[in-house]
Structure formats: C-alpha cells, structure tokens
Design a protein around this motif. Structure first.
Motif, PDB file in Angstrom:
ATOM      1  N   VAL A 103       9.058 -72.804   2.595  1.00 48.71           N
ATOM      2  CA  VAL A 103       8.085 -71.861   3.158  1.00 48.71           C
ATOM      3  C   VAL A 103       7.468 -72.506   4.391  1.00 48.71           C
ATOM      4  CG1 VAL A 103       5.999 -70.518   2.746  1.00 48.71           C
ATOM      5  CG2 VAL A 103       7.622 -70.919   0.869  1.00 48.71           C
ATOM      6  N   GLY A 104       7.619 -71.843   5.544  1.00 53.17           N
ATOM      7  CA  GLY A 104       7.230 -72.438   6.822  1.00 53.17           C
ATOM      8  C   GLY A 104       5.783 -72.287   7.206  1.00 53.17           C
ATOM      9  N   GLY A 105       4.853 -72.477   6.262  1.00 48.96           N
ATOM     10  CA  GLY A 105       3.435 -72.523   6.598  1.00 48.96           C
ATOM     11  C   GLY A 105       2.693 -71.211   6.466  1.00 48.96           C
ATOM     12  N   ASP A 106       1.370 -71.289   6.637  1.00 47.65           N
ATOM     13  CA  ASP A 106       0.466 -70.169   6.406  1.00 47.65           C
ATOM     14  C   ASP A 106       0.674 -69.600   5.008  1.00 47.65           C
ATOM     15  OD1 ASP A 106      -0.790 -70.481   8.799  1.00 47.65           O
ATOM     16  OD2 ASP A 106      -0.133 -68.585   9.677  1.00 47.65           O
ATOM     17  N   ILE A 107       0.577 -70.467   4.027  1.00 48.72           N
ATOM     18  CA  ILE A 107       0.595 -70.028   2.640  1.00 48.72           C
ATOM     19  C   ILE A 107      -0.640 -69.182   2.376  1.00 48.72           C
ATOM     20  CG2 ILE A 107       0.488 -70.824   0.244  1.00 48.72           C
ATOM     21  CD1 ILE A 107       1.941 -73.117   2.821  1.00 48.72           C
ATOM     22  N   SER A 108      -1.759 -69.585   2.939  1.00 44.21           N
ATOM     23  CA  SER A 108      -3.014 -68.833   2.802  1.00 44.21           C
ATOM     24  C   SER A 108      -3.335 -68.114   4.109  1.00 44.21           C
ATOM     25  CB  SER A 108      -4.159 -69.791   2.446  1.00 44.21           C
ATOM     26  OG  SER A 108      -4.489 -70.589   3.571  1.00 44.21           O
ATOM     27  N   ASP A 109      -4.382 -67.307   4.064  1.00 39.36           N
ATOM     28  CA  ASP A 109      -4.851 -66.633   5.270  1.00 39.36           C
ATOM     29  C   ASP A 109      -6.173 -67.232   5.735  1.00 39.36           C
ATOM     30  OD1 ASP A 109      -4.681 -64.852   7.352  1.00 39.36           O
ATOM     31  OD2 ASP A 109      -5.440 -63.133   6.240  1.00 39.36           O
ATOM     32  N   PHE A 110      -7.058 -67.533   4.762  1.00 39.27           N
ATOM     33  CA  PHE A 110      -8.390 -68.039   5.094  1.00 39.27           C
ATOM     34  C   PHE A 110      -8.634 -69.441   4.553  1.00 39.27           C
ATOM     35  CE2 PHE A 110      -8.700 -63.365   4.758  1.00 39.27           C
ATOM     36  CZ  PHE A 110      -9.026 -63.085   6.073  1.00 39.27           C
ATOM     37  N   GLY A 111      -7.582 -70.134   4.128  1.00 42.90           N
ATOM     38  CA  GLY A 111      -7.739 -71.495   3.622  1.00 42.90           C
ATOM     39  C   GLY A 111      -8.479 -71.577   2.309  1.00 42.90           C
ATOM     40  N   LEU A 112      -8.460 -70.498   1.514  1.00 40.46           N
ATOM     41  CA  LEU A 112      -9.182 -70.459   0.246  1.00 40.46           C
ATOM     42  C   LEU A 112      -8.304 -70.920  -0.914  1.00 40.46           C
ATOM     43  CD1 LEU A 112     -11.009 -67.016   0.627  1.00 40.46           C
ATOM     44  CD2 LEU A 112     -11.942 -69.304   1.058  1.00 40.46           C
ATOM     45  N   LEU A 113      -8.923 -71.617  -1.858  1.00 41.12           N
ATOM     46  CA  LEU A 113      -8.203 -72.110  -3.024  1.00 41.12           C
ATOM     47  C   LEU A 113      -7.495 -70.983  -3.763  1.00 41.12           C
ATOM     48  CD1 LEU A 113      -7.513 -74.349  -5.061  1.00 41.12           C
ATOM     49  CD2 LEU A 113      -9.726 -73.920  -6.148  1.00 41.12           C
ATOM     50  N   ARG A 114      -8.201 -69.872  -3.954  1.00 44.98           N
ATOM     51  CA  ARG A 114      -7.618 -68.763  -4.718  1.00 44.98           C
ATOM     52  C   ARG A 114      -6.339 -68.245  -4.051  1.00 44.98           C
ATOM     53  NH1 ARG A 114     -12.371 -64.356  -3.844  1.00 44.98           N
ATOM     54  NH2 ARG A 114     -13.620 -66.216  -4.217  1.00 44.98           N
ATOM     55  N   GLU A 115      -6.293 -68.245  -2.707  1.00 45.63           N
ATOM     56  CA  GLU A 115      -5.100 -67.780  -2.003  1.00 45.63           C
ATOM     57  C   GLU A 115      -3.913 -68.692  -2.271  1.00 45.63           C
ATOM     58  OE1 GLU A 115      -6.408 -65.692   2.058  1.00 45.63           O
ATOM     59  OE2 GLU A 115      -6.968 -67.806   1.959  1.00 45.63           O
ATOM     60  N   PHE A 116      -4.139 -69.997  -2.169  1.00 49.87           N
ATOM     61  CA  PHE A 116      -3.067 -70.953  -2.447  1.00 49.87           C
ATOM     62  C   PHE A 116      -2.549 -70.780  -3.880  1.00 49.87           C
ATOM     63  CE2 PHE A 116      -5.152 -73.270   1.080  1.00 49.87           C
ATOM     64  CZ  PHE A 116      -4.046 -73.641   1.828  1.00 49.87           C
ATOM     65  N   ARG A 117      -3.475 -70.619  -4.810  1.00 47.75           N
ATOM     66  CA  ARG A 117      -3.080 -70.516  -6.217  1.00 47.75           C
ATOM     67  C   ARG A 117      -2.337 -69.213  -6.491  1.00 47.75           C
ATOM     68  NH1 ARG A 117      -7.456 -72.197 -10.507  1.00 47.75           N
ATOM     69  NH2 ARG A 117      -5.541 -72.527 -11.677  1.00 47.75           N
ATOM     70  N   TRP A 118      -2.796 -68.127  -5.870  1.00 43.61           N
ATOM     71  CA  TRP A 118      -2.112 -66.847  -6.076  1.00 43.61           C
ATOM     72  C   TRP A 118      -0.674 -66.908  -5.577  1.00 43.61           C
ATOM     73  CZ3 TRP A 118      -6.762 -63.617  -3.902  1.00 43.61           C
ATOM     74  CH2 TRP A 118      -7.724 -63.465  -4.918  1.00 43.61           C
ATOM     75  N   VAL A 119      -0.466 -67.550  -4.431  1.00 38.95           N
ATOM     76  CA  VAL A 119       0.894 -67.682  -3.903  1.00 38.95           C
ATOM     77  C   VAL A 119       1.728 -68.610  -4.791  1.00 38.95           C
ATOM     78  CG1 VAL A 119       2.285 -68.541  -1.972  1.00 38.95           C
ATOM     79  CG2 VAL A 119       0.265 -67.134  -1.529  1.00 38.95           C
TER      80      VAL A 119
END
Length: 275
Positions: A91-107
């Motif tokens: 995955v070439g980056g921008d896993i999150s949109d706002f750098g939030l923990l919940r975003e990383f975990r959801w992905v």
C-alpha cells in the motif's frame, strides 16, 4: 441510587475500557500489543512463507491511498484474495486521511483479511497531527528496506512538504547507502508515497534524489502513490522509470511481476462496482 445499579454501571464501563472500545481522545496513540510493529512482523512472516510464483519471479499487488475508502478497501481485499500466485500486497501511503488512530485501525482491520501479507509506506496524510507517532507505533520505521526473491525493496518517506521543505526528507544519504548495498539481490525497486515529479516533494532534493536513482544499474523502477491515478514514464529523461498507481477510490490496482535482471510486467485489475 441503588447499589446494584451503581455496581452494574461500573462493571459495564470497566468492560468497555478493557475491550478498547472507549476512545479518550481522537488524538490518542495507545495500541494493543498485537497491533504494534506490524512491518517487522510482516517481514518475518514473509521470509518464512513459500514463494507464490515459480522460478525467480516475484509477484505483488501495488495500490495507492486507502484514506477513507473503507468499502472500497473491503472490495479490494475480496478481489486480491481471488488472485493466484501473489507474494504480498504493498500500500503506497495515505493509509489514513487525518492521521487518526481509529483510521489506521479501521484500514488494518480490513487489510488483515488478505490471504497474503501487506506492507506500507508512509503518506503525507499519515503525518498529520499525531499521525507520525501512530504510524511508527503501528507499522514501524518511516524508512526501511528488505530483500525478497532476489529483489531489494527500498521504502522511504518522501513527504517533503510535511517537514516544511527542510531539505531533510527524503533522506538521500540513506537512500544512496541502500542502493549501494546490493548483496544478495539482483534487482532493486524503490517505493515511496510522493513521487519526485510532484509539488509535495521537496524541490531542493529533486536533483540529488533523481541522480542517486540514476546511479543504480540494478534499479527496475520507482513506485509511488499520492496522485490517485496511473502514470508511467521517464520524466527526467535519464533512463529511470517512474510509476504511480490508483487510489482505492478508483477501484483499480496493479499486479507487478519481476524476474531476471530488470524484467517486469504490469497488470491492471478492476474490481467492485466498475468491474
């Protein structure tokens, strides 16, 4: 208030906290042990797995930004799981949109349903707020390399704008050292989020960065995300091929096969509603 009711509320709250269902702050960085250091875990697992492709071929999926594309990520996982002879997903980056923990975990919760390991590189959106610390906690170093199937993969942070264009990112000396260390590999691939053709790449570092890549005779190509679309070419007219890939919102991804000295094949897979 009845004592049994008060006790019940305390027990319920304790249960929620113990299950990590309560988020004290959208900027928190605490993670359970099982979700830390995923890059190291993945690389160890990858080295123990039997190769998926025959001969000296390495075959992997490359896709760009996941950001808030959660439904598309689930469709992507289902599509990749139907493919054969895939060694890993990148995955070439921008896993999150706002750098939030919940975003990383959801992905991560979606990507861990893949039948093969997945790896990442840090994106500019991943560095917003506490995102840098979160990314490092979940995945690990912002710059790292590994060897697999005769190929050296060099993954680095190229998000110059997020560091104020301070001529420090990307780390060109580190990249040069990695490119020179060719022991145990016959070809090299460099992966980043922001390509050196983009305005978010530190302009002061474009000349030394591209010159360093140009000096590597074993380099197959340079892969990036960020622009949300597929591009391919040699923009600096120096023999170095730069490729960018689709974001998950585009319902497309690439399967890349490498073999021999610098041979490769690029396949495009369309999935989801546009398939």
């Amino acid at each position: 208030m009845n004592s049994w009711y008060s006790c019940g509320c305390v027990l319920a709250l304790t249960s929620l906290v113990s299950c990590s269902l309560v988020e004290y702050s959208p900027n928190q960085t605490h993670l359970p042990a099982t979700e830390r250091g995923l890059t190291t875990q993945t690389l160890a697992h990858l080295q123990q797995m039997p190769r998926a492709a025959a001969g000296d071929t390495v075959r992997f999926v490359f896709v760009g930004d996941t950001q808030r594309f959660y439904d598309e990520t689930e469709q992507f996982v289902a599509s990749v799981n139907r493919q054969r002879a895939i060694d890993f997903v990148f995955v070439g980056g921008d896993i999150s949109d706002f750098g939030l923990l919940r975003e990383f975990r959801w992905v991560h919760q979606r990507l861990q349903q893949l039948r093969v390991p997945y790896l990442t590189v840090v994106g500019n959106h991943d560095l917003v707020g506490n995102g840098r610390a979160i990314y490092q906690s979940i995945y690990g170093p912002l710059n790292y390399s590994f060897r697999y199937g005769g190929t050296k993969f060099i993954c680095l942070d190229t998000n110059g704008r997020e560091y104020g264009f301070g001529a420090q990112v990307p780390d060109v000396p580190w990249l040069r050292q990695q490119l020179q260390d060719t022991a145990g590999s016959q070809r090299t691939v460099v992966l980043s989020h922001v390509p050196p053709t983009d305005e978010d790449f530190d302009p002061a570092l474009v000349p030394p960065y591209t010159a360093t890549l140009r000096g590597c005779s074993r380099l197959v190509f340079h892969l990036s995300g960020h622009v949300h679309r597929y591009t391919a070419g040699q923009p600096f007219h120096d023999g170095v091929t730069y490729l960018t890939t689709y974001s998950l919102a585009k319902h497309r991804y690439h399967i890349i096969s490498l073999w021999g000295q610098r041979q490769f094949r690029l396949e495009t897979v369309t999935y989801g509603p546009e398939a």
